[in-house]
Design a protein around this motif. Structure first.
Motif, PDB file in Angstrom:
ATOM      1  N   MET A  64      -9.466   0.217  -1.901  1.00  0.00           N
ATOM      2  CA  MET A  64      -8.948   1.091  -2.940  1.00  0.00           C
ATOM      3  C   MET A  64      -9.628   2.449  -2.837  1.00  0.00           C
ATOM      4  O   MET A  64     -10.849   2.541  -2.746  1.00  0.00           O
ATOM      5  CB  MET A  64      -9.194   0.523  -4.329  1.00  0.00           C
ATOM      6  CG  MET A  64      -8.812   1.525  -5.404  1.00  0.00           C
ATOM      7  SD  MET A  64      -8.370   0.876  -7.001  1.00  0.00           S
ATOM      8  CE  MET A  64      -7.075  -0.242  -6.676  1.00  0.00           C
ATOM      9  N   TYR A  65      -8.814   3.483  -2.829  1.00  0.00           N
ATOM     10  CA  TYR A  65      -9.286   4.866  -2.850  1.00  0.00           C
ATOM     11  C   TYR A  65      -8.429   5.637  -3.839  1.00  0.00           C
ATOM     12  O   TYR A  65      -7.210   5.453  -3.878  1.00  0.00           O
ATOM     13  CB  TYR A  65      -9.143   5.519  -1.467  1.00  0.00           C
ATOM     14  CG  TYR A  65     -10.090   4.958  -0.445  1.00  0.00           C
ATOM     15  CD1 TYR A  65     -11.347   5.532  -0.246  1.00  0.00           C
ATOM     16  CD2 TYR A  65      -9.743   3.858   0.318  1.00  0.00           C
ATOM     17  CE1 TYR A  65     -12.217   5.002   0.688  1.00  0.00           C
ATOM     18  CE2 TYR A  65     -10.598   3.329   1.258  1.00  0.00           C
ATOM     19  CZ  TYR A  65     -11.840   3.907   1.434  1.00  0.00           C
ATOM     20  OH  TYR A  65     -12.695   3.382   2.361  1.00  0.00           O
ATOM     21  N   ALA A  66      -9.061   6.473  -4.641  1.00  0.00           N
ATOM     22  CA  ALA A  66      -8.352   7.327  -5.598  1.00  0.00           C
ATOM     23  C   ALA A  66      -7.467   6.511  -6.531  1.00  0.00           C
ATOM     24  O   ALA A  66      -6.421   6.971  -6.969  1.00  0.00           O
ATOM     25  CB  ALA A  66      -7.539   8.382  -4.871  1.00  0.00           C
ATOM     26  N   GLY A  67      -7.854   5.289  -6.801  1.00  0.00           N
ATOM     27  CA  GLY A  67      -7.096   4.447  -7.712  1.00  0.00           C
ATOM     28  C   GLY A  67      -5.855   3.825  -7.101  1.00  0.00           C
ATOM     29  O   GLY A  67      -5.012   3.291  -7.812  1.00  0.00           O
ATOM     30  N   MET A  68      -5.734   3.870  -5.768  1.00  0.00           N
ATOM     31  CA  MET A  68      -4.554   3.331  -5.104  1.00  0.00           C
ATOM     32  C   MET A  68      -4.939   2.247  -4.104  1.00  0.00           C
ATOM     33  O   MET A  68      -5.874   2.423  -3.326  1.00  0.00           O
ATOM     34  CB  MET A  68      -3.810   4.431  -4.341  1.00  0.00           C
ATOM     35  CG  MET A  68      -3.186   5.478  -5.185  1.00  0.00           C
ATOM     36  SD  MET A  68      -2.248   6.585  -4.099  1.00  0.00           S
ATOM     37  CE  MET A  68      -2.091   7.993  -5.163  1.00  0.00           C
ATOM     38  N   THR A  69      -4.154   1.182  -4.125  1.00  0.00           N
ATOM     39  CA  THR A  69      -4.310   0.121  -3.137  1.00  0.00           C
ATOM     40  C   THR A  69      -3.669   0.583  -1.830  1.00  0.00           C
ATOM     41  O   THR A  69      -2.947   1.588  -1.809  1.00  0.00           O
ATOM     42  CB  THR A  69      -3.597  -1.163  -3.610  1.00  0.00           C
ATOM     43  OG1 THR A  69      -2.197  -0.899  -3.683  1.00  0.00           O
ATOM     44  CG2 THR A  69      -4.136  -1.653  -4.942  1.00  0.00           C
ATOM     45  N   PRO A  70      -3.901  -0.128  -0.739  1.00  0.00           N
ATOM     46  CA  PRO A  70      -3.252   0.248   0.524  1.00  0.00           C
ATOM     47  C   PRO A  70      -1.728   0.333   0.396  1.00  0.00           C
ATOM     48  O   PRO A  70      -1.106   1.276   0.887  1.00  0.00           O
ATOM     49  CB  PRO A  70      -3.665  -0.859   1.487  1.00  0.00           C
ATOM     50  CG  PRO A  70      -4.983  -1.328   0.959  1.00  0.00           C
ATOM     51  CD  PRO A  70      -4.845  -1.236  -0.537  1.00  0.00           C
ATOM     52  N   ARG A  71      -1.128  -0.620  -0.264  1.00  0.00           N
ATOM     53  CA  ARG A  71       0.329  -0.620  -0.439  1.00  0.00           C
ATOM     54  C   ARG A  71       0.782   0.592  -1.255  1.00  0.00           C
ATOM     55  O   ARG A  71       1.791   1.226  -0.947  1.00  0.00           O
ATOM     56  CB  ARG A  71       0.765  -1.918  -1.113  1.00  0.00           C
ATOM     57  CG  ARG A  71       2.270  -2.072  -1.174  1.00  0.00           C
ATOM     58  CD  ARG A  71       2.675  -3.465  -1.593  1.00  0.00           C
ATOM     59  NE  ARG A  71       2.315  -4.381  -0.526  1.00  0.00           N
ATOM     60  CZ  ARG A  71       2.059  -5.668  -0.679  1.00  0.00           C
ATOM     61  NH1 ARG A  71       2.136  -6.209  -1.871  1.00  0.00           N
ATOM     62  NH2 ARG A  71       1.754  -6.437   0.351  1.00  0.00           N
ATOM     63  N   GLU A  72       0.026   0.931  -2.288  1.00  0.00           N
ATOM     64  CA  GLU A  72       0.368   2.097  -3.118  1.00  0.00           C
ATOM     65  C   GLU A  72       0.237   3.391  -2.316  1.00  0.00           C
ATOM     66  O   GLU A  72       1.041   4.311  -2.480  1.00  0.00           O
ATOM     67  CB  GLU A  72      -0.506   2.129  -4.366  1.00  0.00           C
ATOM     68  CG  GLU A  72      -0.186   1.014  -5.338  1.00  0.00           C
ATOM     69  CD  GLU A  72      -1.245   0.817  -6.409  1.00  0.00           C
ATOM     70  OE1 GLU A  72      -0.911   0.160  -7.410  1.00  0.00           O
ATOM     71  OE2 GLU A  72      -2.401   1.279  -6.257  1.00  0.00           O
ATOM     72  N   ASP A  74       0.690   3.594   0.924  1.00  0.00           N
ATOM     73  CA  ASP A  74       1.844   3.600   1.828  1.00  0.00           C
ATOM     74  C   ASP A  74       3.046   4.243   1.146  1.00  0.00           C
ATOM     75  O   ASP A  74       3.732   5.088   1.727  1.00  0.00           O
ATOM     76  CB  ASP A  74       2.213   2.185   2.265  1.00  0.00           C
ATOM     77  CG  ASP A  74       1.261   1.606   3.293  1.00  0.00           C
ATOM     78  OD1 ASP A  74       0.551   2.390   3.964  1.00  0.00           O
ATOM     79  OD2 ASP A  74       1.232   0.368   3.437  1.00  0.00           O
ATOM     80  N   VAL A  75       3.301   3.846  -0.093  1.00  0.00           N
ATOM     81  CA  VAL A  75       4.421   4.410  -0.855  1.00  0.00           C
ATOM     82  C   VAL A  75       4.188   5.896  -1.105  1.00  0.00           C
ATOM     83  O   VAL A  75       5.103   6.707  -0.952  1.00  0.00           O
ATOM     84  CB  VAL A  75       4.618   3.648  -2.183  1.00  0.00           C
ATOM     85  CG1 VAL A  75       5.616   4.347  -3.088  1.00  0.00           C
ATOM     86  CG2 VAL A  75       5.029   2.211  -1.913  1.00  0.00           C
ATOM     87  N   PHE A  76       2.979   6.264  -1.467  1.00  0.00           N
ATOM     88  CA  PHE A  76       2.644   7.663  -1.722  1.00  0.00           C
ATOM     89  C   PHE A  76       2.911   8.519  -0.489  1.00  0.00           C
ATOM     90  O   PHE A  76       3.536   9.574  -0.576  1.00  0.00           O
ATOM     91  CB  PHE A  76       1.174   7.784  -2.141  1.00  0.00           C
ATOM     92  CG  PHE A  76       0.715   9.189  -2.344  1.00  0.00           C
ATOM     93  CD1 PHE A  76       0.946   9.845  -3.534  1.00  0.00           C
ATOM     94  CD2 PHE A  76       0.048   9.878  -1.334  1.00  0.00           C
ATOM     95  CE1 PHE A  76       0.531  11.147  -3.731  1.00  0.00           C
ATOM     96  CE2 PHE A  76      -0.369  11.176  -1.509  1.00  0.00           C
ATOM     97  CZ  PHE A  76      -0.128  11.818  -2.719  1.00  0.00           C
ATOM     98  N   VAL A  77       2.437   8.064   0.668  1.00  0.00           N
ATOM     99  CA  VAL A  77       2.619   8.814   1.919  1.00  0.00           C
ATOM    100  C   VAL A  77       4.102   8.930   2.255  1.00  0.00           C
ATOM    101  O   VAL A  77       4.584   9.991   2.652  1.00  0.00           O
ATOM    102  CB  VAL A  77       1.822   8.173   3.068  1.00  0.00           C
ATOM    103  CG1 VAL A  77       2.217   8.745   4.414  1.00  0.00           C
ATOM    104  CG2 VAL A  77       0.329   8.343   2.830  1.00  0.00           C
ATOM    105  N   LYS A  78       4.824   7.838   2.098  1.00  0.00           N
ATOM    106  CA  LYS A  78       6.263   7.854   2.408  1.00  0.00           C
ATOM    107  C   LYS A  78       7.000   8.845   1.503  1.00  0.00           C
ATOM    108  O   LYS A  78       7.845   9.608   1.969  1.00  0.00           O
ATOM    109  CB  LYS A  78       6.834   6.448   2.223  1.00  0.00           C
ATOM    110  CG  LYS A  78       8.283   6.341   2.551  1.00  0.00           C
ATOM    111  CD  LYS A  78       8.799   4.929   2.374  1.00  0.00           C
ATOM    112  CE  LYS A  78      10.270   4.862   2.659  1.00  0.00           C
ATOM    113  NZ  LYS A  78      10.803   3.511   2.451  1.00  0.00           N
ATOM    114  N   ASN A  79       6.678   8.843   0.209  1.00  0.00           N
ATOM    115  CA  ASN A  79       7.342   9.749  -0.730  1.00  0.00           C
ATOM    116  C   ASN A  79       6.909  11.196  -0.586  1.00  0.00           C
ATOM    117  O   ASN A  79       7.620  12.109  -0.965  1.00  0.00           O
ATOM    118  CB  ASN A  79       7.096   9.283  -2.173  1.00  0.00           C
ATOM    119  CG  ASN A  79       7.810   8.001  -2.480  1.00  0.00           C
ATOM    120  OD1 ASN A  79       8.821   7.661  -1.858  1.00  0.00           O
ATOM    121  ND2 ASN A  79       7.285   7.254  -3.434  1.00  0.00           N
TER     122      ASN A  79
END
Length: 81
Positions: A64-72, A74-79
């Motif tokens: 977890m970094y910056a309050g985001m899991t790896p999956r989160e 992934d979604v952030f980068v994609k968006n």
């Protein structure tokens, strides 16, 4: 890096942010304690930038970094694209 001195997680146990999650396990439970640090952190954006730069070099996501899991992330980068 100066921003790391201001991180809410400074000095915290690394396993909090890199829990031993069994393959296929999902849910919020392993991340609750880490999220509590990130929720009050004032340098989340710096943490996220650092993490994304690192992960782009090694081609994998974990912890977890910056309050985001790896999956989160992934979604952030994609968006973000």
């Amino acid at each position: 890096m100066k921003w790391m001195d201001k991180a809410a997680c400074r000095g915290a146990e690394p396993l909090v942010f890199h829990p031993d999650i069994e393959r296929g396990e999902s849910g919020e439970a392993p991340w609750v304690k880490a999220r509590s640090f990130c929720a009050v952190c004032t340098v989340k954006m710096e943490c996220l930038e650092y993490c994304l730069e690192y992960e782009a070099r090694v081609f994998r996501r974990n912890g977890m970094y910056a309050g985001m899991t790896p999956r989160e992330r992934d979604v952030f980068v994609k968006n973000r694209r």
